[in-house]
Design an enzyme around this catalytic site. Structure first.
Site, PDB file in Angstrom:
ATOM      1  N   ARG A 104       0.914  -1.010  -0.035  1.00 33.60           N
ATOM      2  CA  ARG A 104       0.146  -0.136  -0.099  1.00 33.60           C
ATOM      3  C   ARG A 104       0.840   1.403   0.016  1.00 33.60           C
ATOM      4  O   ARG A 104       1.760   1.261   0.802  1.00 33.60           O
ATOM      5  CB  ARG A 104      -0.763  -0.150   1.239  1.00 33.60           C
ATOM      6  CG  ARG A 104      -1.974  -0.979   1.392  1.00 33.60           C
ATOM      7  CD  ARG A 104      -2.990  -0.655   2.369  1.00 33.60           C
ATOM      8  NE  ARG A 104      -2.548  -0.403   3.747  1.00 33.60           N
ATOM      9  CZ  ARG A 104      -3.131  -0.084   4.740  1.00 33.60           C
ATOM     10  NH1 ARG A 104      -4.405   0.145   4.407  1.00 33.60           N
ATOM     11  NH2 ARG A 104      -2.734   0.137   5.963  1.00 33.60           N
ATOM     12  N   THR A 108      -1.195   7.372  -0.373  1.00 31.63           N
ATOM     13  CA  THR A 108      -2.404   7.424  -1.067  1.00 31.63           C
ATOM     14  C   THR A 108      -3.314   6.050  -0.459  1.00 31.63           C
ATOM     15  O   THR A 108      -4.613   6.036  -0.816  1.00 31.63           O
ATOM     16  CB  THR A 108      -2.233   7.207  -2.555  1.00 31.63           C
ATOM     17  OG1 THR A 108      -1.499   5.670  -2.740  1.00 31.63           O
ATOM     18  CG2 THR A 108      -1.516   8.093  -3.127  1.00 31.63           C
ATOM     19  N   ASP A 200       0.051  -4.096  12.199  1.00 36.18           N
ATOM     20  CA  ASP A 200       0.490  -4.283  10.892  1.00 36.18           C
ATOM     21  C   ASP A 200       1.085  -5.895  10.754  1.00 36.18           C
ATOM     22  O   ASP A 200       2.034  -6.283  11.347  1.00 36.18           O
ATOM     23  CB  ASP A 200       1.715  -3.555  10.614  1.00 36.18           C
ATOM     24  CG  ASP A 200       2.151  -3.652   9.015  1.00 36.18           C
ATOM     25  OD1 ASP A 200       2.487  -4.750   8.693  1.00 36.18           O
ATOM     26  OD2 ASP A 200       2.390  -2.807   8.314  1.00 36.18           O
ATOM     27  N   ASP A 203       4.558  -6.797   9.465  1.00 36.64           N
ATOM     28  CA  ASP A 203       5.493  -6.658  10.329  1.00 36.64           C
ATOM     29  C   ASP A 203       5.543  -7.452  11.548  1.00 36.64           C
ATOM     30  O   ASP A 203       6.526  -7.823  12.105  1.00 36.64           O
ATOM     31  CB  ASP A 203       5.451  -5.164  11.002  1.00 36.64           C
ATOM     32  CG  ASP A 203       6.053  -4.079  10.044  1.00 36.64           C
ATOM     33  OD1 ASP A 203       6.751  -4.432   9.044  1.00 36.64           O
ATOM     34  OD2 ASP A 203       5.509  -2.976  10.174  1.00 36.64           O
TER      35      ASP A 203
HETATM   36  C1  PRP Z   1      -1.328  -5.123   4.414  1.00 33.45           C
HETATM   37  C2  PRP Z   1      -2.292  -6.364   4.311  1.00 33.45           C
HETATM   38  C3  PRP Z   1      -2.824  -6.156   3.168  1.00 33.45           C
HETATM   39  C4  PRP Z   1      -3.261  -4.593   3.009  1.00 33.45           C
HETATM   40  C5  PRP Z   1      -4.508  -4.501   3.509  1.00 33.45           C
HETATM   41  O1  PRP Z   1      -0.080  -5.106   3.642  1.00 33.45           O
HETATM   42  O2  PRP Z   1      -1.278  -7.554   4.337  1.00 33.45           O
HETATM   43  O3  PRP Z   1      -2.250  -6.749   2.017  1.00 33.45           O
HETATM   44  O4  PRP Z   1      -2.250  -4.124   3.883  1.00 33.45           O
HETATM   45  O5  PRP Z   1      -4.885  -2.907   3.361  1.00 33.45           O
HETATM   46  P1  PRP Z   1      -5.920  -2.600   2.381  1.00 33.45           P
HETATM   47  O6  PRP Z   1      -7.113  -3.521   2.413  1.00 33.45           O
HETATM   48  O7  PRP Z   1      -6.301  -1.073   2.775  1.00 33.45           O
HETATM   49  O8  PRP Z   1      -5.442  -2.773   0.934  1.00 33.45           O
HETATM   50  P2  PRP Z   1       0.841  -3.998   3.475  1.00 33.45           P
HETATM   51  O9  PRP Z   1       0.476  -3.147   2.459  1.00 33.45           O
HETATM   52  O10 PRP Z   1       1.196  -3.376   4.910  1.00 33.45           O
HETATM   53  O11 PRP Z   1       2.007  -4.828   3.202  1.00 33.45           O
HETATM   54  P3  PRP Z   1       2.911  -6.143   3.600  1.00 33.45           P
HETATM   55  O12 PRP Z   1       2.066  -7.259   3.658  1.00 33.45           O
HETATM   56  O13 PRP Z   1       4.043  -6.177   2.840  1.00 33.45           O
HETATM   57  O14 PRP Z   1       3.402  -5.754   5.170  1.00 33.45           O
HETATM   58  N1  URA Z   2      -2.686  -3.735   6.895  1.00 35.90           N
HETATM   59  C1  URA Z   2      -2.415  -4.281   8.126  1.00 35.90           C
HETATM   60  O1  URA Z   2      -1.150  -4.926   8.200  1.00 35.90           O
HETATM   61  N2  URA Z   2      -2.914  -4.057   9.487  1.00 35.90           N
HETATM   62  C2  URA Z   2      -4.159  -3.113   9.330  1.00 35.90           C
HETATM   63  O2  URA Z   2      -4.844  -2.992  10.297  1.00 35.90           O
HETATM   64  C3  URA Z   2      -4.218  -2.611   7.956  1.00 35.90           C
HETATM   65  C4  URA Z   2      -3.720  -3.028   6.867  1.00 35.90           C
END
Ligand code: PRP
Ligand code: URA
Length: 209
Positions: A104, A108, A200, A203
């Site tokens: 993400r 944005t 997160d 993480d």
């Molecule tokens: C997190 C999660 C989803 C996304 C959800 O990923 O694992 O993929 O956010 O958010 P959304 O519904 O608003 O799109 P992130 O972008 O943090 O990446 P990561 O899995 O690499 O930590």
């Molecule tokens: N992605 C995450 O990992 N946690 C949240 O709460 C939202 C998006």
């Protein structure tokens, strides 16, 4: 309109309470994400078609049922979706796994694609997309659009926590996709995090914060 199935099973709810706890270690977090995925997989595959087979037991012939060669793919959204793959694979050892890399944009909150690798026959497979968090729904919706562009017709989404905003977006963009979650939380905060959520997920699975 897609069905939204919220798993209220005591084992899942108990494990989810440990995931949410900010003091849970990376090791335990990883193990529990995988265990919840395994339990959810059990229910999300309830409609797999069966065929009758005859099995010779030590005593007689038993008429049994086996899964009738349905082709499935599990598709984690990187990174956090990876945490759910082992649980799914432990239930379905021969399942193929496709990967979609999305992050993400922190400004944005829009999903940005950086990786896409599917089994060669993905068109002929039903897909279960896995990602622990369904927040704005941007990532899941984009991942499912990419999959549909490759010709996949039957898709399910399995997340651990969903926000109402994400469910709404999915239902608008992909009304044909059923959604499975262990909990539906209250709302998103100004950073796009699910409240109360679990923080997160990526993480916490990979220990990157
Ligand atoms: C997190 C999660 C989803 C996304 C959800 O990923 O694992 O993929 O956010 O958010 P959304 O519904 O608003 O799109 P992130 O972008 O943090 O990446 P990561 O899995 O690499 O930590
Ligand atoms: N992605 C995450 O990992 N946690 C949240 O709460 C939202 C998006």
């Amino acid at each position: 309109m897609s069905n939204v199935c919220v798993f209220d099973h005591p084992l899942i709810q108990h494990k989810l309470s440990i995931l949410r706890d900010k003091n849970t270690s990376v090791k335990e977090f990883r193990e529990i994400i995988s265990e919840i995925a395994m339990l959810m997989c059990y229910e999300a595959t309830r409609d797999l078609p069966l065929e009758e087979v005859k099995v010779e037991t030590p005593v007689d012939i038993a008429i049994c049922k086996r899964i009738s060669g349905k082709k499935l793919a599990v598709v984690p959204i990187l990174r956090a979706g990876l945490g759910m793959v082992d649980g799914m694979v432990s239930m379905m050892p021969n399942v193929k796994v496709g990967h979609i890399g999305l992050f993400r944009d922190p400004e944005t909150l829009e999903p940005v694609k950086y990786y896409f690798k599917m089994p060669p026959d993905i068109k002929e497979r039903d897909a279960i997309v896995v990602d622990p968090m369904l927040a704005t729904g941007g990532s899941a919706s984009a991942a499912i659009s990419f999959l549909k562009e490759t010709g996949v017709r039957h898709i399910k989404l399995m997340s651990i926590i969903g926000a109402p905003e994400g469910v709404k977006k999915m239902q608008e963009d992909h009304p044909d996709v059923d959604i499975y979650v262990a909990a539906l939380d209250d709302h998103l905060n100004e950073h796009g995090y699910i409240v109360p959520g679990l923080g997160d997920a990526g993480d916490r699975i990979f220990g990157t914060k």
